[in-house]
Design an enzyme around this catalytic site. Structure first.
Site, PDB file in Angstrom:
ATOM      1  CG  HIS A 126      -4.737   2.518   5.936  1.00  8.23           C
ATOM      2  ND1 HIS A 126      -3.699   3.295   5.472  1.00  8.23           N
ATOM      3  CD2 HIS A 126      -4.485   1.254   5.506  1.00  8.23           C
ATOM      4  CE1 HIS A 126      -2.843   2.538   4.811  1.00  8.23           C
ATOM      5  NE2 HIS A 126      -3.301   1.294   4.798  1.00  8.23           N
ATOM      6  CE  LYS A 150       3.448  -0.728   4.533  1.00  5.02           C
ATOM      7  NZ  LYS A 150       2.255  -1.538   4.358  1.00  5.02           N
ATOM      8  CE  LYS A 172      -7.157  -6.670   6.008  1.00  2.00           C
ATOM      9  NZ  LYS A 172      -8.189  -7.064   5.118  1.00  2.00           N
ATOM     10  CB  CYS A 200       3.886  -8.280  -2.531  1.00  2.00           C
ATOM     11  SG  CYS A 200       4.728  -7.693  -1.077  1.00  2.00           S
ATOM     12  CB  CYS A 211       4.559 -12.037  -0.920  1.00  2.00           C
ATOM     13  SG  CYS A 211       3.562 -11.039   0.207  1.00  2.00           S
ATOM     14  CG  HIS A 228      -5.224   3.423   1.418  1.00  2.16           C
ATOM     15  ND1 HIS A 228      -6.040   2.660   2.216  1.00  2.16           N
ATOM     16  CD2 HIS A 228      -4.250   2.590   0.977  1.00  2.16           C
ATOM     17  CE1 HIS A 228      -5.600   1.417   2.235  1.00  2.16           C
ATOM     18  NE2 HIS A 228      -4.514   1.344   1.506  1.00  2.16           N
ATOM     19  CB  CYS A 230       6.684 -10.911   2.292  1.00  2.00           C
ATOM     20  SG  CYS A 230       6.354  -9.198   1.968  1.00  2.00           S
ATOM     21  CG  HIS A 242       2.602  -7.587   3.147  1.00  2.00           C
ATOM     22  ND1 HIS A 242       3.169  -7.469   1.903  1.00  2.00           N
ATOM     23  CD2 HIS A 242       1.584  -6.688   3.196  1.00  2.00           C
ATOM     24  CE1 HIS A 242       2.527  -6.537   1.221  1.00  2.00           C
ATOM     25  NE2 HIS A 242       1.566  -6.047   1.975  1.00  2.00           N
TER      26      HIS A 242
HETATM   27  N1  MSP Z   1      -3.103  -1.936  -5.731  1.00  2.00           N
HETATM   28  C1  MSP Z   1      -1.752  -1.589  -5.537  1.00  2.00           C
HETATM   29  C2  MSP Z   1      -1.383  -0.367  -6.345  1.00  2.00           C
HETATM   30  C3  MSP Z   1      -1.593  -0.478  -7.811  1.00  2.00           C
HETATM   31  S1  MSP Z   1      -1.223   0.999  -8.641  1.00  2.00           S
HETATM   32  C4  MSP Z   1      -1.230   0.579 -10.249  1.00  2.00           C
HETATM   33  C5  MSP Z   1      -1.495  -1.300  -4.053  1.00  2.00           C
HETATM   34  N2  MSP Z   1      -2.564  -0.999  -3.329  1.00  2.00           N
HETATM   35  S2  MSP Z   1      -2.548  -0.709  -1.764  1.00  2.00           S
HETATM   36  O1  MSP Z   1      -3.902  -0.380  -1.455  1.00  2.00           O
HETATM   37  O2  MSP Z   1      -1.963  -1.777  -1.066  1.00  2.00           O
HETATM   38  O3  MSP Z   1      -1.605   0.495  -1.522  1.00  2.00           O
HETATM   39  C6  MSP Z   1      -1.821   1.675  -2.186  1.00  2.00           C
HETATM   40  C7  MSP Z   1      -0.896   2.772  -1.740  1.00  2.00           C
HETATM   41  O4  MSP Z   1      -1.055   3.027  -0.358  1.00  2.00           O
HETATM   42  C8  MSP Z   1       0.583   2.479  -1.976  1.00  2.00           C
HETATM   43  O5  MSP Z   1       1.154   3.606  -2.612  1.00  2.00           O
HETATM   44  C9  MSP Z   1       1.130   2.370  -0.589  1.00  2.00           C
HETATM   45  O6  MSP Z   1       2.445   2.856  -0.522  1.00  2.00           O
HETATM   46  C10 MSP Z   1       0.206   3.280   0.175  1.00  2.00           C
HETATM   47  N3  MSP Z   1       0.271   3.017   1.591  1.00  2.00           N
HETATM   48  C11 MSP Z   1      -0.142   1.919   2.267  1.00  2.00           C
HETATM   49  N4  MSP Z   1       0.183   2.070   3.579  1.00  2.00           N
HETATM   50  C12 MSP Z   1       0.814   3.256   3.757  1.00  2.00           C
HETATM   51  C13 MSP Z   1       1.233   3.998   4.855  1.00  2.00           C
HETATM   52  N5  MSP Z   1       1.208   3.527   6.065  1.00  2.00           N
HETATM   53  N6  MSP Z   1       1.670   5.265   4.627  1.00  2.00           N
HETATM   54  C14 MSP Z   1       1.644   5.845   3.399  1.00  2.00           C
HETATM   55  N7  MSP Z   1       1.237   5.170   2.354  1.00  2.00           N
HETATM   56  C15 MSP Z   1       1.035   3.814   2.451  1.00  2.00           C
HETATM   57  O7  MSP Z   1      -0.352  -1.332  -3.634  1.00  2.00           O
END
Ligand code: MSP
Length: 507
Positions: free
Chosen positions: A26, A301, A304, A137, A134, A29, A151, A154
């Protein structure tokens, strides 16, 4: 020794978090990935030896469960879903040099090597652990860290988990971490996030479990294969795996330590656990961790469960790849939370791209066609705009250095706006053809040349189009900074093409 000093380019190694494959990509990411991409492209322009890494986090309970729900093995699930990330990054013109999947053999070997080093250092031992976990997390929490039984990140209930686990002696690293922070004031940026990490360390560190027996989807511990490695220990290691930690010491010496870009929710892992793990193994902590906030949708935030996730490709359909990249880099400052809205995105697109940059290009091309038979004249070496460019270049370069793309783009857009105002004042479209008109247009073309280099990290396709339309061959990203941003290099005598509007106004 020959006595010749080799000219070795500075190495720049930048990473994104690796994304969980249980979720679809999304814009949260995409935000980090686009920022890391632009940063990598900027450093390539500086002539540095860049490595840019992204990838996927494929182990852990979360992924194992989704796979079960979908009646397939975790690896089959990961194979299927990793493509969504890879396709999305291709679509967004992401120029990563490597893509790591934690299910790869190179990574397994690297995790085992790191674990063994920590184990040999006496920092891992077996304990019985009971705690509130969690799954989203993939982390244990104390009751004080929860909202009731949920949590905070989430909003989902935690589970009581009891396991015999191997523990990493994080508590042993409290003092060394504090010293590290003291001696490296820019280790975590921005300052507010540094303070948050420091606060967490000062509160006292607890050992954390680094293995699980309840699942089998992961990397087996090298000394006890009934256990698989905890997903965070495994995931963090990706950064050194791709840097050659396991089997390529030459590469590793050049690449590590690198720079991490992360979101604020994974600060503790990157700013506390990770440097301690590396210290334990006798390795260097990362150079910097740059932490950004969340993109919020309607003040919340994305998740899903809330059904408010926006996929980047939906936006690309409307704004084009460069429109999307530009929005996230210019409109969403790196650090604080930012509200994402369609209206905000539309406004930014129309003002920056359609009205300012797009308009400058089409105006200049139109007037060159009319007044100079389509042949672009050379700039005035003493133009006032040369000062504007020099000043704003310095600001932009400094901002990129601090990972503040939105400030860098403010500077670039000041150049564009100044140039548009200069044109409005001299109104070359009304004047008779001649040397004066030539100089005004030559200046504007020179600005377009420089701006296409300075925007190449952000809007790579569009900047290449501008470059070619003003008659230059090659691509702006092949130029080198700072030399190529110095005033006076547009040669003149080149064919300028008008072409279709680069950024059509959107309603
Ligand atoms: N797999 C772990 C990271 C391991 S790094 C060694 C993880 N993955 S994640 O897919 O859940 O999230 C990845 C990144 O996306 C995190 O930095 C998280 O902060 C970011 N984001 C998820 N939702 C977000 C927003 N709504 N806005 C900006 N970034 C956010 O955590």
């Amino acid at each position: 020794m020959s006595g010749i000093i080799e000219d070795v380019a500075t190495s720049f190694y930048v990473t994104t978090p690796i994304y969980y494959v249980n979720d679809a990509p999304h814009i949260g990411h995409a935000y980090t990935t686009i920022t890391a991409d632009a940063l990598a492209r900027w450093h390539r322009l500086l002539g540095e030896d860049v490595m840019f890494l992204t990838g996927t986090d494929e182990h852990g309970l979360k992924v194992q469960r989704v796979a079960e729900e979908n009646n397939c093995s975790p690896l089959e699930w990961a194979d299927r879903t990793v493509i969504r990330f890879q396709d999305e990054w291709k679509l967004l013109n992401i120029s990563n040099d490597d893509f790591i999947r934690t299910s790869e053999r190179r990574h397994h070997l690297s995790v085992q090597k790191l674990l063994q080093a920590c184990y040999d250092a006496g920092d891992i031992d077996l304990q019985v652990y009971e705690g509130l976990y969690c799954v989203s997390c993939e982390a244990y929490f104390t009751e004080a860290e929860l909202d009731g039984d949920k949590c905070r990140i989430h909003g989902r209930p935690v589970e009581l988990v009891k396991e015999e686990n191997y523990f990493f002696k994080l508590s042993k690293y409290e003092t060394r971490l504090l010293e590290w922070y003291e001696n490296n004031p820019d280790f975590v940026m921005p300052k507010t996030k540094r303070n948050e990490a420091l606060g967490f360390i000062r509160q006292g560190l607890q050992d954390f479990s680094i293995s699980r027996t309840s699942i089998n989807w992961g990397v087996p511990l090298p000394w006890d294969d009934k256990h698989v490695t905890y997903v965070w220990f495994d995931a963090l290691t990706n950064y050194i795996t791709a840097a050659g930690f396991e089997n390529d010491s030459e590469k590793y010496a050049v690449r590590w330590p690198g720079i991490h870009l992360i979101g604020k929710d994974i600060l503790r892992f990157h700013c506390v656990y990770w440097p301690a793990m590396l210290m334990s193994a006798g390795l260097e902590p990362p150079k910097h961790v740059h932490v950004h906030g969340f993109l919020l949708v309607g003040g919340e935030k994305m998740s899903k469960t809330r059904l408010n996730q926006i996929g980047p490709s939906e936006l690309v359909d409307e704004f084009g790849v460069d429109g999307v990249r530009h929005h996230f880099l210019h409109d969403q400052p790196f650090g604080p939370d930012g509200e994402f809205s369609h209206e905000g995105m539309l406004a930014r697109y129309n003002s920056d791209l359609a009205n300012n940059l797009g308009n400058l290009l089409s105006r200049v091309a139109t007037v060159v066609e009319k007044k100079c038979s389509g042949i672009g004249p050379a700039p005035d070496p003493k133009s006032n705009l040369s000062k504007v460019v020099a000043e704003q270049y310095d600001l932009a370069a400094n901002a990129w250095q601090r990972v503040a793309p939105s400030e860098a783009l403010d500077a670039v857009w000041r150049i564009i706006k100044e140039t548009n105002s200069a044109l409005e004042q001299s109104e070359p479209w009304k004047a008779e053809p001649g040397p004066e008109v030539d100089l005004v247009l030559g200046d504007a073309l020179e600005v377009l040349r420089i701006v296409s280099i300075l925007t190449a990290p952000v809007i790579p396709d569009s900047s290449a189009i501008i470059w070619n339309r003003i008659g230059l061959s090659g691509r702006p990203e092949e130029q080198q900074l700072p030399q190529s941003a110095r005033w006076g290099q547009y040669p003149g005598g080149l064919l300028v093409t008008k072409g279709a509007p680069l950024f059509p106004r959107l309603k």
